[in-house]
Design a protein around this motif. Structure first.
Motif, PDB file in Angstrom:
ATOM      1  N   THR A  23      53.253  25.651  32.319  1.00 28.16           N
ATOM      2  CA  THR A  23      53.711  24.586  31.439  1.00 28.16           C
ATOM      3  C   THR A  23      55.046  24.945  30.808  1.00 28.16           C
ATOM      4  O   THR A  23      55.173  26.001  30.180  1.00 28.16           O
ATOM      5  CB  THR A  23      52.678  24.325  30.323  1.00 28.16           C
ATOM      6  OG1 THR A  23      51.397  24.061  30.908  1.00 28.16           O
ATOM      7  CG2 THR A  23      53.095  23.136  29.456  1.00 28.16           C
ATOM      8  N   LEU A  24      56.038  24.085  30.977  1.00 30.28           N
ATOM      9  CA  LEU A  24      57.291  24.242  30.247  1.00 30.28           C
ATOM     10  C   LEU A  24      56.973  24.050  28.770  1.00 30.28           C
ATOM     11  O   LEU A  24      56.388  23.040  28.381  1.00 30.28           O
ATOM     12  CB  LEU A  24      58.323  23.207  30.705  1.00 30.28           C
ATOM     13  CG  LEU A  24      58.524  23.012  32.210  1.00 30.28           C
ATOM     14  CD1 LEU A  24      59.670  22.032  32.462  1.00 30.28           C
ATOM     15  CD2 LEU A  24      58.792  24.323  32.905  1.00 30.28           C
ATOM     16  N   ASP A  25      57.371  25.007  27.927  1.00 25.15           N
ATOM     17  CA  ASP A  25      56.872  25.008  26.553  1.00 25.15           C
ATOM     18  C   ASP A  25      58.003  25.119  25.531  1.00 25.15           C
ATOM     19  O   ASP A  25      58.037  26.024  24.710  1.00 25.15           O
ATOM     20  CB  ASP A  25      55.860  26.151  26.372  1.00 25.15           C
ATOM     21  CG  ASP A  25      55.063  26.019  25.076  1.00 25.15           C
ATOM     22  OD1 ASP A  25      54.971  24.895  24.542  1.00 25.15           O
ATOM     23  OD2 ASP A  25      54.547  27.052  24.600  1.00 25.15           O
ATOM     24  N   ARG A  26      58.928  24.166  25.623  1.00 25.87           N
ATOM     25  CA  ARG A  26      59.957  24.026  24.599  1.00 25.87           C
ATOM     26  C   ARG A  26      60.003  22.561  24.156  1.00 25.87           C
ATOM     27  O   ARG A  26      61.027  21.885  24.289  1.00 25.87           O
ATOM     28  CB  ARG A  26      61.336  24.468  25.121  1.00 25.87           C
ATOM     29  CG  ARG A  26      61.427  25.912  25.577  1.00 25.87           C
ATOM     30  CD  ARG A  26      62.855  26.266  25.982  1.00 25.87           C
ATOM     31  NE  ARG A  26      63.739  26.287  24.823  1.00 25.87           N
ATOM     32  CZ  ARG A  26      64.921  25.644  24.764  1.00 25.87           C
ATOM     33  NH1 ARG A  26      65.349  24.923  25.779  1.00 25.87           N
ATOM     34  NH2 ARG A  26      65.666  25.733  23.684  1.00 25.87           N
ATOM     35  N   PRO A  27      58.878  22.052  23.649  1.00 27.97           N
ATOM     36  CA  PRO A  27      58.845  20.617  23.336  1.00 27.97           C
ATOM     37  C   PRO A  27      59.863  20.213  22.275  1.00 27.97           C
ATOM     38  O   PRO A  27      60.327  19.064  22.276  1.00 27.97           O
ATOM     39  CB  PRO A  27      57.406  20.394  22.855  1.00 27.97           C
ATOM     40  CG  PRO A  27      56.934  21.740  22.414  1.00 27.97           C
ATOM     41  CD  PRO A  27      57.597  22.715  23.341  1.00 27.97           C
ATOM     42  N   GLU A  28      60.229  21.156  21.404  1.00 34.26           N
ATOM     43  CA  GLU A  28      61.224  20.833  20.378  1.00 34.26           C
ATOM     44  C   GLU A  28      62.588  20.559  20.985  1.00 34.26           C
ATOM     45  O   GLU A  28      63.434  19.880  20.384  1.00 34.26           O
ATOM     46  CB  GLU A  28      61.319  21.979  19.366  1.00 34.26           C
ATOM     47  CG  GLU A  28      62.033  23.240  19.843  1.00 34.26           C
ATOM     48  CD  GLU A  28      61.254  24.087  20.854  1.00 34.26           C
ATOM     49  OE1 GLU A  28      61.837  25.033  21.414  1.00 34.26           O
ATOM     50  OE2 GLU A  28      60.056  23.795  21.063  1.00 34.26           O
ATOM     51  N   ALA A  29      62.818  21.054  22.200  1.00 36.97           N
ATOM     52  CA  ALA A  29      64.067  20.807  22.930  1.00 36.97           C
ATOM     53  C   ALA A  29      63.815  19.907  24.140  1.00 36.97           C
ATOM     54  O   ALA A  29      64.599  19.912  25.081  1.00 36.97           O
ATOM     55  CB  ALA A  29      64.693  22.123  23.368  1.00 36.97           C
ATOM     56  N   ARG A  30      62.717  19.154  24.102  1.00 34.98           N
ATOM     57  CA  ARG A  30      62.322  18.268  25.207  1.00 34.98           C
ATOM     58  C   ARG A  30      62.256  19.036  26.526  1.00 34.98           C
ATOM     59  O   ARG A  30      62.563  18.533  27.581  1.00 34.98           O
ATOM     60  CB  ARG A  30      63.255  17.053  25.283  1.00 34.98           C
ATOM     61  CG  ARG A  30      63.274  16.237  24.008  1.00 34.98           C
ATOM     62  CD  ARG A  30      64.229  15.071  24.087  1.00 34.98           C
ATOM     63  NE  ARG A  30      63.783  14.054  25.046  1.00 34.98           N
ATOM     64  CZ  ARG A  30      64.556  13.069  25.497  1.00 34.98           C
ATOM     65  NH1 ARG A  30      65.819  12.985  25.099  1.00 34.98           N
ATOM     66  NH2 ARG A  30      64.071  12.182  26.353  1.00 34.98           N
ATOM     67  N   ASN A  31      61.836  20.291  26.398  1.00 35.75           N
ATOM     68  CA  ASN A  31      61.665  21.194  27.537  1.00 35.75           C
ATOM     69  C   ASN A  31      62.940  21.396  28.340  1.00 35.75           C
ATOM     70  O   ASN A  31      62.889  21.644  29.562  1.00 35.75           O
ATOM     71  CB  ASN A  31      60.519  20.727  28.447  1.00 35.75           C
ATOM     72  CG  ASN A  31      59.177  20.822  27.763  1.00 35.75           C
ATOM     73  OD1 ASN A  31      58.925  21.740  26.993  1.00 35.75           O
ATOM     74  ND2 ASN A  31      58.310  19.850  28.006  1.00 35.75           N
ATOM     75  N   GLY A  32      64.082  21.313  27.652  1.00 36.62           N
ATOM     76  CA  GLY A  32      65.330  21.697  28.301  1.00 36.62           C
ATOM     77  C   GLY A  32      65.209  23.128  28.802  1.00 36.62           C
ATOM     78  O   GLY A  32      64.730  24.008  28.084  1.00 36.62           O
ATOM     79  N   TYR A  33      65.621  23.362  30.053  1.00 34.76           N
ATOM     80  CA  TYR A  33      65.390  24.698  30.589  1.00 34.76           C
ATOM     81  C   TYR A  33      66.615  25.583  30.381  1.00 34.76           C
ATOM     82  O   TYR A  33      67.751  25.129  30.353  1.00 34.76           O
ATOM     83  CB  TYR A  33      64.942  24.660  32.051  1.00 34.76           C
ATOM     84  CG  TYR A  33      66.015  24.480  33.090  1.00 34.76           C
ATOM     85  CD1 TYR A  33      66.274  23.244  33.633  1.00 34.76           C
ATOM     86  CD2 TYR A  33      66.762  25.574  33.543  1.00 34.76           C
ATOM     87  CE1 TYR A  33      67.248  23.079  34.594  1.00 34.76           C
ATOM     88  CE2 TYR A  33      67.737  25.414  34.504  1.00 34.76           C
ATOM     89  CZ  TYR A  33      67.977  24.171  35.019  1.00 34.76           C
ATOM     90  OH  TYR A  33      68.948  24.021  35.968  1.00 34.76           O
ATOM     91  N   THR A  34      66.330  26.837  30.203  1.00 29.96           N
ATOM     92  CA  THR A  34      67.327  27.870  29.976  1.00 29.96           C
ATOM     93  C   THR A  34      67.239  28.889  31.107  1.00 29.96           C
ATOM     94  O   THR A  34      66.337  28.831  31.945  1.00 29.96           O
ATOM     95  CB  THR A  34      67.067  28.576  28.643  1.00 29.96           C
ATOM     96  OG1 THR A  34      65.814  29.281  28.746  1.00 29.96           O
ATOM     97  CG2 THR A  34      66.993  27.589  27.472  1.00 29.96           C
ATOM     98  N   VAL A  35      68.156  29.839  31.100  1.00 29.11           N
ATOM     99  CA  VAL A  35      68.073  30.923  32.075  1.00 29.11           C
ATOM    100  C   VAL A  35      66.760  31.682  31.920  1.00 29.11           C
ATOM    101  O   VAL A  35      66.096  32.016  32.904  1.00 29.11           O
ATOM    102  CB  VAL A  35      69.280  31.871  31.932  1.00 29.11           C
ATOM    103  CG1 VAL A  35      69.107  33.096  32.820  1.00 29.11           C
ATOM    104  CG2 VAL A  35      70.574  31.150  32.296  1.00 29.11           C
ATOM    105  N   ARG A  36      66.360  31.916  30.670  1.00 27.32           N
ATOM    106  CA  ARG A  36      65.090  32.625  30.441  1.00 27.32           C
ATOM    107  C   ARG A  36      63.924  31.833  31.017  1.00 27.32           C
ATOM    108  O   ARG A  36      63.046  32.378  31.693  1.00 27.32           O
ATOM    109  CB  ARG A  36      64.868  32.866  28.948  1.00 27.32           C
ATOM    110  CG  ARG A  36      63.521  33.543  28.654  1.00 27.32           C
ATOM    111  CD  ARG A  36      63.265  33.638  27.163  1.00 27.32           C
ATOM    112  NE  ARG A  36      64.167  34.576  26.524  1.00 27.32           N
ATOM    113  CZ  ARG A  36      63.931  35.887  26.447  1.00 27.32           C
ATOM    114  NH1 ARG A  36      62.828  36.407  26.963  1.00 27.32           N
ATOM    115  NH2 ARG A  36      64.789  36.689  25.848  1.00 27.32           N
ATOM    116  N   MET A  37      63.895  30.525  30.761  1.00 27.39           N
ATOM    117  CA  MET A  37      62.805  29.709  31.293  1.00 27.39           C
ATOM    118  C   MET A  37      62.796  29.743  32.812  1.00 27.39           C
ATOM    119  O   MET A  37      61.736  29.859  33.434  1.00 27.39           O
ATOM    120  CB  MET A  37      62.908  28.269  30.810  1.00 27.39           C
ATOM    121  CG  MET A  37      61.812  27.367  31.363  1.00 27.39           C
ATOM    122  SD  MET A  37      62.003  25.629  30.905  1.00 27.39           S
ATOM    123  CE  MET A  37      61.350  25.652  29.233  1.00 27.39           C
ATOM    124  N   ALA A  38      63.974  29.652  33.434  1.00 25.90           N
ATOM    125  CA  ALA A  38      64.050  29.686  34.891  1.00 25.90           C
ATOM    126  C   ALA A  38      63.465  30.983  35.441  1.00 25.90           C
ATOM    127  O   ALA A  38      62.699  30.973  36.415  1.00 25.90           O
ATOM    128  CB  ALA A  38      65.495  29.520  35.344  1.00 25.90           C
TER     129      ALA A  38
END
Length: 282
Positions: A23-38
């Motif tokens: 689960t993408l878990d940055r709901p405060e940023a509308r799950n915008g992805y970052t290098v870390r998330m990738a």
């Protein structure tokens, strides 16, 4: 019996009933992805692929949106902008999409709300995309002065054809779930409250009624061989695969369970039982 991993910061990972949920878990940023998330996504898919207790992976997002795409507000890329990227640098979306492409296990993406830019390209290698009626999609790169990533220019035409891919990518326009379904980008559309039930019902069916090694080989046959310019090498590999089914316990079980009208009990696992002659395994 479930398993929840806590060693991620921008995604969550849990396993229950032979299904891993990432689960993408940055709901405060509308799950915008970052290098870390990738990088966390790539690691989580690798973890699921190597876990004998996982048969299917579900990819979803926390909150009202799947993902609004790349979030560069936290400092951009993981290299010194003055020095430039190293020769082997890979853009973030592709780190995820390439790992999904290489999976031996089926992946189901559950999409609701916004799934745009890199928040859509990372789902293109999934085996299934199920969407909610409130989904909105867009390959918005040309409207931001940037470029398609995640190897999406390879994946998208294979899903929807060159004409539709050209329209969506050149215009960068947003489109709804109904258009996505008509074009074949998503497999089915559901009310938001029903989406995850549909996703997990599909996952349960795949986990219970398909053979893991057969699925692993089949998804890679489709991805790696469907674009060849001749059927001959595909049939040569088919012949090797079919020649071995007499000694394949899953093939025996598949036939017996059908004749005996009972659920199959397949025993082979892609972690250790894939044929050693597959051309992509070397």
């Amino acid at each position: 019996m479930g398993d929840t991993a806590t060693d991620y910061t921008e995604i969550t990972y849990r396993v229950a009933d032979r299904v891993a949920t990432i689960t993408l878990d940055r709901p405060e940023a509308r799950n915008g992805y970052t290098v870390r998330m990738a990088d966390e996504l790539a690691a989580a898919f690798d973890r699921a692929d190597r876990d004998p207790g996982v048969r299917v992976v579900v990819l979803t997002g926390e909150g009202d949106d799947f993902s609004v795409g790349a979030d560069l507000s936290q400092g951009g890329f993981d290299f010194d902008p003055d020095a430039g990227p190293p020769a082997d640098w890979q853009e973030p979306a592709g780190r995820c999409s390439k790992r999904i492409f290489a999976m031996d296990k089926p992946v189901i993406a559950a999409l609701r709300g916004s799934a745009v830019g890199g928040g859509l390209t990372i789902t293109l290698p999934a085996d299934y995309r199920l969407a909610a009626t409130d989904s909105r999609f867009g390959f918005v790169f040309t409207r931001r002065g940037i470029y398609p990533e995640g190897a999406s220019a390879w994946f998208l035409p294979r899903l929807v054809g060159m004409g539709r891919a050209m329209d969506w990518m050149i215009s960068g326009r947003l489109f709804d779930a109904a258009e996505a379904e008509r074009a074949g980008l998503v497999h089915s559309v559901h009310e938001p409250a029903d989406l995850l039930d549909a996703v997990y019902s599909l996952a349960a069916d795949l986990a219970a009624d398909t053979a893991a090694v057969s699925v692993a080989v089949t998804r890679q046959l489709l991805y790696r061989m469907s674009a060849l310019d001749s059927p001959e090498p595909v049939h040569a590999l088919d012949s090797q695969l079919i020649a071995g089914i007499g000694a394949n316990p899953d093939a025996v079980e598949g036939v017996l369970s059908f004749l005996e009208k009972r659920p199959p009990q397949f025993t082979l696992s892609p972690e250790q039982d894939l044929p050693d002659f597959l051309p992509w395994s070397h």
